[in-house]
Scaffold this active site. Sequence first.
Site, short mmCIF file in Angstrom:
data_model
loop_
_atom_site.label_atom_id
_atom_site.label_comp_id
_atom_site.label_asym_id
_atom_site.label_seq_id
_atom_site.Cartn_x
_atom_site.Cartn_y
_atom_site.Cartn_z
N LYS A 97 48.02 133.41 73.82
CA LYS A 97 46.56 133.35 73.95
C LYS A 97 46.26 132.67 75.29
CE LYS A 97 42.53 130.97 72.13
NZ LYS A 97 41.97 130.13 71.08
N VAL A 134 43.96 130.39 56.66
CA VAL A 134 43.47 130.88 57.95
C VAL A 134 43.79 129.81 58.98
CG1 VAL A 134 41.61 132.43 57.23
CG2 VAL A 134 41.19 129.98 57.35
P1 FAD Z 1 44.69 123.41 53.32
O1 FAD Z 1 45.30 124.58 54.00
O2 FAD Z 1 43.51 123.67 52.43
O3 FAD Z 1 45.84 122.73 52.47
C1 FAD Z 1 45.57 121.83 51.43
C2 FAD Z 1 46.86 121.52 50.67
O4 FAD Z 1 46.63 120.44 49.77
C3 FAD Z 1 47.43 122.66 49.85
O5 FAD Z 1 48.83 122.69 49.99
C4 FAD Z 1 47.08 122.26 48.40
O6 FAD Z 1 47.99 122.79 47.48
C5 FAD Z 1 47.19 120.76 48.52
N1 FAD Z 1 46.47 119.99 47.50
C6 FAD Z 1 45.13 119.90 47.29
N2 FAD Z 1 44.87 119.06 46.27
C7 FAD Z 1 46.05 118.59 45.85
C8 FAD Z 1 46.44 117.69 44.81
N3 FAD Z 1 45.56 117.09 44.03
N4 FAD Z 1 47.78 117.45 44.63
C9 FAD Z 1 48.70 118.04 45.42
N5 FAD Z 1 48.38 118.88 46.40
C10 FAD Z 1 47.08 119.17 46.61
N6 FAD Z 1 42.06 126.10 63.02
C11 FAD Z 1 42.58 126.43 64.20
O7 FAD Z 1 43.22 125.59 64.85
N7 FAD Z 1 42.40 127.67 64.73
C12 FAD Z 1 41.67 128.63 64.10
O8 FAD Z 1 41.57 129.75 64.60
C13 FAD Z 1 41.07 128.30 62.86
N8 FAD Z 1 40.32 129.19 62.19
C14 FAD Z 1 39.77 128.84 61.00
C15 FAD Z 1 38.92 129.75 60.34
C16 FAD Z 1 38.30 129.38 59.16
C17 FAD Z 1 37.37 130.35 58.48
C18 FAD Z 1 38.56 128.11 58.58
C19 FAD Z 1 37.92 127.70 57.29
C20 FAD Z 1 39.40 127.22 59.23
C21 FAD Z 1 40.00 127.57 60.44
N9 FAD Z 1 40.80 126.67 61.12
C22 FAD Z 1 41.32 127.00 62.33
C23 FAD Z 1 41.15 125.37 60.55
C24 FAD Z 1 42.55 125.44 59.95
O9 FAD Z 1 42.61 126.48 59.01
C25 FAD Z 1 42.89 124.12 59.27
O10 FAD Z 1 42.66 123.08 60.16
C26 FAD Z 1 44.35 124.10 58.87
O11 FAD Z 1 44.70 125.23 58.14
C27 FAD Z 1 44.66 122.86 58.09
O12 FAD Z 1 44.29 122.98 56.75
P2 FAD Z 1 44.76 121.82 55.77
O13 FAD Z 1 46.24 121.81 55.77
O14 FAD Z 1 44.05 120.58 56.12
O15 FAD Z 1 44.20 122.28 54.34
#
Ligand code: FAD
Length: 520
Positions: free
Chosen positions: A85, A54
């Site tokens: 937007k 998301v």
């Molecule tokens: P994730 O997408 O969780 O990625 C984690 C990665 O780490 C994955 O690739 C996984 O495979 C990897 N990984 C984990 N452990 C290991 C390991 N041990 N070894 C190797 N790889 C590993 N943000 C906005 O800007 N606008 C929005 O409208 C918005 N809406 C949101 C709505 C909801 C309900 C939520 C929960 C969040 C929302 N966000 C929004 C926030 C946004 O989704 C996140 O900031 C963004 O997606 C970044 O996520 P991430 O990459 O940090 O984590």
Amino acid sequence: MGMPKMNNKKIVIVGGGTSGWLSAAYLAKRLKQASSSLLDITLIESSDIPTIGVGEATIPGIRQTLSELGISEKLFMRSCSATFKQAIKFVDWVNEPENGHSSHYYHNFSEPLKAGPEMYAPYWALEKKAIGRDYSYSATIQSQLCDKYLAPKRLNDKDYTGPMHYAYHFDAGKFATLLKTEAKKNGVKHLVGNVSDVVKHSNGDIALLKTKEHGELIADLYIDCTGFSAHLIEKSMDSEFKNINDVLFVDSAVTALVEYEEGEEIATATSSTAKEAGWVWDIALATRRGTGYVYSSKYTTKQRAEEVLKEYIGKQGVNVKFRHLDMKVGYREKQWVNNCISIGLSAGFIEPLESTGIHLVEIALKTLINLFPWKGSNKASALQFNKLMQSQFQGTIDFIKMHYALSKRTDSDFWLDNQKKQTMPATLVEFLERCEYRVPNVFDLPVGPQCFNLFSYLSVLYGMGYVPDLEHVRSQFKHWPQARQMTHQIDEILKRACVELPNHRHYIEELNRGELPNTK
Ligand code: FAD
């Protein structure tokens, strides 16, 4: 297992979600520009731990980031099913709907017009009854552009510019794929595998990461983009997570994708509709809508949350699939510890009401490249990074809480509790006190760089009906002729804009048709 030479910086990024790939693409591009030292960036992502999937609404700073990455706007928009937007439309936030009658206001991205050299806000506050328009409709045409589904720019406007200020909605999965292509173009190595163990030196630095698939990975800096699991920063670096559920209550979400009906308009604002235990987002992409009910598990159940979202979607929601998510709401005060930096959900998450998730990733990356320790110890850079990121998170928390704190809804304990002073940070209580008899200015805002400017604060304060009594200072305001012209001026500008600006769906369909138009 010797350390790599200090001037040849090696970075390992763990995680391939939005924050991992944005970090890879941005650091590869910007750090290469900043120094002639050799840079070696590797990103490792798991194939069996899914990304959050998301995060589809942004704020205008993303335009600068994409432009710094050197990506063409039209290529970005086409690759990511993106739309424009221009605002967030807050529905039923001030009061619960009465006899089915809803109310709304906009948090617009364009700056309001001025009354001569002065802000229009105090003039509006003093004369709002006579003006007869809400603040968000008074000083910019943007609310009306959103109501009329008009794009913020024309097809032949240059990349990342246009008459109105804007951000995007996009498909998070497609965005990560585009960033991956850009990162690889700039030399980032991509590995698929799981980081199982973190081995540390006696000084607390990470010495290496162990993986089953690729053996040991050694770097100078390790960037933790592993999402809520915070595999490095929490599990190995012991950086504490500060939970903020006592301030921001929502901790769960149920989401659903919705197909467009034939010819349905594409909204140019994220819509946020307040409900009994949270709010529903509605984000219009080029190909579909994304919806979700963000709620507090303390005040409602999963089953009821699904019912609320189903009811919101209406007849288009008959066959949709619902997906439930838990959210870890809070942040780490220490996001950079020794040679490990957490970016994205691993660093912290504030509920998505103002779409700050990706923006906070961008801020972390911009802070990191400016403080980058090319030589010497990381310590002083880490201290400054942590101070700046703390200030960003705290300011954002206050800003989000303000939306809830100013509501007059009484339909549930969720809303009543949100209005209690003991659930508000002291800094927010003080800010609201300062805004009771005065229009706030930049000196009232949180200290340090922030996600939102003064105009954003004014939109929410006045949109939520927290308008100061200014009679005691009426004589300070000298630009009444200009202020009184404002309504007329807005109507004239709107007339021209309606001729110049295309319908949003039309823009998106033209953009996605045939060859990319030749603009730069
Ligand atoms: P994730 O997408 O969780 O990625 C984690 C990665 O780490 C994955 O690739 C996984 O495979 C990897 N990984 C984990 N452990 C290991 C390991 N041990 N070894 C190797 N790889 C590993 N943000 C906005 O800007 N606008 C929005 O409208 C918005 N809406 C949101 C709505 C909801 C309900 C939520 C929960 C969040 C929302 N966000 C929004 C926030 C946004 O989704 C996140 O900031 C963004 O997606 C970044 O996520 P991430 O990459 O940090 O984590």
